[in-house]
Design a protein around this motif. Structure first.
Motif, mmCIF file in Angstrom:
data_model
loop_
_atom_site.group_PDB
_atom_site.id
_atom_site.type_symbol
_atom_site.label_atom_id
_atom_site.label_comp_id
_atom_site.label_asym_id
_atom_site.label_seq_id
_atom_site.Cartn_x
_atom_site.Cartn_y
_atom_site.Cartn_z
ATOM 1 N N MET A 40 33.823 46.441 -27.312
ATOM 2 C CA MET A 40 32.335 45.386 -27.576
ATOM 3 C C MET A 40 32.541 43.506 -27.514
ATOM 4 S SD MET A 40 32.083 44.318 -32.025
ATOM 5 C CE MET A 40 31.550 46.139 -32.273
ATOM 6 N N LEU A 41 31.699 43.183 -26.790
ATOM 7 C CA LEU A 41 31.439 42.336 -26.869
ATOM 8 C C LEU A 41 30.463 41.419 -27.368
ATOM 9 C CD1 LEU A 41 31.931 40.160 -24.140
ATOM 10 C CD2 LEU A 41 28.911 40.468 -23.803
ATOM 11 N N ILE A 42 31.249 40.322 -27.731
ATOM 12 C CA ILE A 42 30.638 39.530 -29.415
ATOM 13 C C ILE A 42 30.207 37.879 -28.551
ATOM 14 C CG2 ILE A 42 30.700 38.654 -31.510
ATOM 15 C CD1 ILE A 42 32.578 40.412 -32.056
ATOM 16 N N GLY A 43 29.394 37.374 -28.651
ATOM 17 C CA GLY A 43 29.120 36.021 -28.176
ATOM 18 C C GLY A 43 28.928 34.689 -29.743
ATOM 19 N N VAL A 44 29.327 33.826 -29.669
ATOM 20 C CA VAL A 44 30.033 32.523 -30.542
ATOM 21 C C VAL A 44 29.003 31.542 -29.864
ATOM 22 C CG1 VAL A 44 31.537 33.339 -31.385
ATOM 23 C CG2 VAL A 44 32.040 32.310 -30.020
ATOM 24 N N ASN A 45 28.857 30.796 -31.737
ATOM 25 C CA ASN A 45 27.495 29.942 -31.168
ATOM 26 C C ASN A 45 27.644 28.737 -30.514
ATOM 27 O OD1 ASN A 45 26.453 31.145 -33.325
ATOM 28 N ND2 ASN A 45 27.261 29.553 -35.296
ATOM 29 N N LEU B 114 40.564 37.074 -35.447
ATOM 30 C CA LEU B 114 38.698 37.162 -36.791
ATOM 31 C C LEU B 114 38.382 36.144 -36.233
ATOM 32 C CD1 LEU B 114 39.017 37.931 -40.119
ATOM 33 C CD2 LEU B 114 37.956 35.212 -38.832
ATOM 34 N N ILE B 115 36.278 36.926 -36.167
ATOM 35 C CA ILE B 115 35.795 36.352 -35.537
ATOM 36 C C ILE B 115 34.791 36.115 -36.646
ATOM 37 C CG2 ILE B 115 33.396 35.621 -33.996
ATOM 38 C CD1 ILE B 115 34.936 37.842 -32.424
ATOM 39 N N PRO B 116 34.467 35.235 -37.544
ATOM 40 C CA PRO B 116 33.488 34.647 -38.084
ATOM 41 C C PRO B 116 32.329 35.541 -38.517
ATOM 42 C CG PRO B 116 35.146 32.716 -37.570
ATOM 43 C CD PRO B 116 35.022 33.672 -36.822
ATOM 44 N N ALA B 117 31.042 35.241 -39.100
ATOM 45 C CA ALA B 117 30.018 36.327 -39.223
ATOM 46 C C ALA B 117 29.631 34.788 -39.158
ATOM 47 C CB ALA B 117 30.182 37.050 -40.659
ATOM 48 N N ALA B 118 30.029 33.593 -39.447
ATOM 49 C CA ALA B 118 28.333 32.494 -39.343
ATOM 50 C C ALA B 118 28.982 32.095 -37.904
ATOM 51 C CB ALA B 118 29.647 31.649 -40.258
ATOM 52 N N CYS B 119 29.412 32.419 -36.747
ATOM 53 C CA CYS B 119 30.081 31.574 -36.027
ATOM 54 C C CYS B 119 29.567 33.008 -34.908
ATOM 55 C CB CYS B 119 31.817 31.736 -34.919
ATOM 56 S SG CYS B 119 32.259 30.050 -35.970
ATOM 57 N N ARG B 120 28.651 34.084 -35.676
ATOM 58 C CA ARG B 120 28.934 34.918 -33.924
ATOM 59 C C ARG B 120 26.801 34.979 -33.421
ATOM 60 N NH1 ARG B 120 30.491 39.281 -37.781
ATOM 61 N NH2 ARG B 120 27.907 39.796 -38.290
ATOM 62 N N SER B 121 27.052 35.064 -32.001
ATOM 63 C CA SER B 121 25.553 34.524 -32.042
ATOM 64 C C SER B 121 24.671 36.250 -31.554
ATOM 65 C CB SER B 121 25.304 33.833 -31.218
ATOM 66 O OG SER B 121 25.768 33.937 -29.645
ATOM 67 N N LYS C 231 33.689 42.745 -45.950
ATOM 68 C CA LYS C 231 32.116 42.485 -46.565
ATOM 69 C C LYS C 231 31.272 41.390 -46.294
ATOM 70 C CE LYS C 231 33.874 45.386 -49.996
ATOM 71 N NZ LYS C 231 33.841 45.536 -51.943
ATOM 72 N N GLN C 232 32.282 40.212 -46.229
ATOM 73 C CA GLN C 232 31.407 39.241 -45.216
ATOM 74 C C GLN C 232 31.095 39.399 -43.637
ATOM 75 O OE1 GLN C 232 34.481 39.000 -47.094
ATOM 76 N NE2 GLN C 232 33.836 38.375 -48.759
ATOM 77 N N GLY C 233 31.488 40.403 -43.208
ATOM 78 C CA GLY C 233 30.804 40.559 -41.929
ATOM 79 C C GLY C 233 31.989 39.791 -40.383
ATOM 80 N N ASN C 234 32.667 39.563 -41.436
ATOM 81 C CA ASN C 234 34.221 38.883 -40.052
ATOM 82 C C ASN C 234 34.649 40.394 -39.738
ATOM 83 O OD1 ASN C 234 33.495 36.442 -41.370
ATOM 84 N ND2 ASN C 234 35.412 37.054 -43.152
ATOM 85 N N ILE C 235 34.458 39.411 -37.943
ATOM 86 C CA ILE C 235 34.758 40.698 -36.975
ATOM 87 C C ILE C 235 36.375 40.927 -36.604
ATOM 88 C CG2 ILE C 235 34.479 42.442 -34.873
ATOM 89 C CD1 ILE C 235 31.478 41.563 -35.660
#
Length: 115
Positions: free
Chosen positions: A40-45, A90-97, A59-63
């Motif tokens: 998985m490739l995840i971009g952050v803000n 851990l990548i917080p859901a709020a930071c994920r773009s 449940k909060q969407g943190n990956i």
């Protein structure tokens, strides 16, 4: 000295809810199980990207990614040039773009299906 007795109780499950082989009653959980240990490739803000194996989501969407590598560029306009091995992150859901999964087109379409 004896401790308090603990009785085991079964958790009630809705009879009309479908249950898969793993005992899950949610179609969303079944879809997420298919993503386990996929790349998985995840971009952050802030412009960084993390590449790793999908380990879990809460449940909060943190990956959580395992064997993760961070990619970042020195300048915003240039492609990622610096990389750093991180391991389990851990990548917080709020930071994920953005979020991309490494799988076939057919698998991506089945994961996008809302049924």
């Amino acid at each position: 000295m004896e401790g308090p007795s603990v009785s085991s109780q079964a958790i009630p499950v809705k009879e009309d809810a479908p249950v898969d082989a793993a005992g899950s009653s949610s179609p969303s959980v079944a879809k997420l199980r298919k993503l386990l240990f996929r790349r998985m490739l995840i971009g952050v803000n802030d412009g960084r990207y993390f590449l790793g194996l999908f380990h879990c989501i809460d449940k909060q969407g943190n990956i959580i990614l395992q064997d993760a590598v961070e990619y970042r560029s020195a300048r915003q306009s240039s492609p990622p040039t610096e990389q750093r091995c991180l391991g389990l992150i851990l990548i917080p859901a709020a930071c994920r773009s953005s979020c991309q999964v490494d799988c076939s087109i057919e698998e991506k379409m089945s994961l996008l299906c809302l049924e």
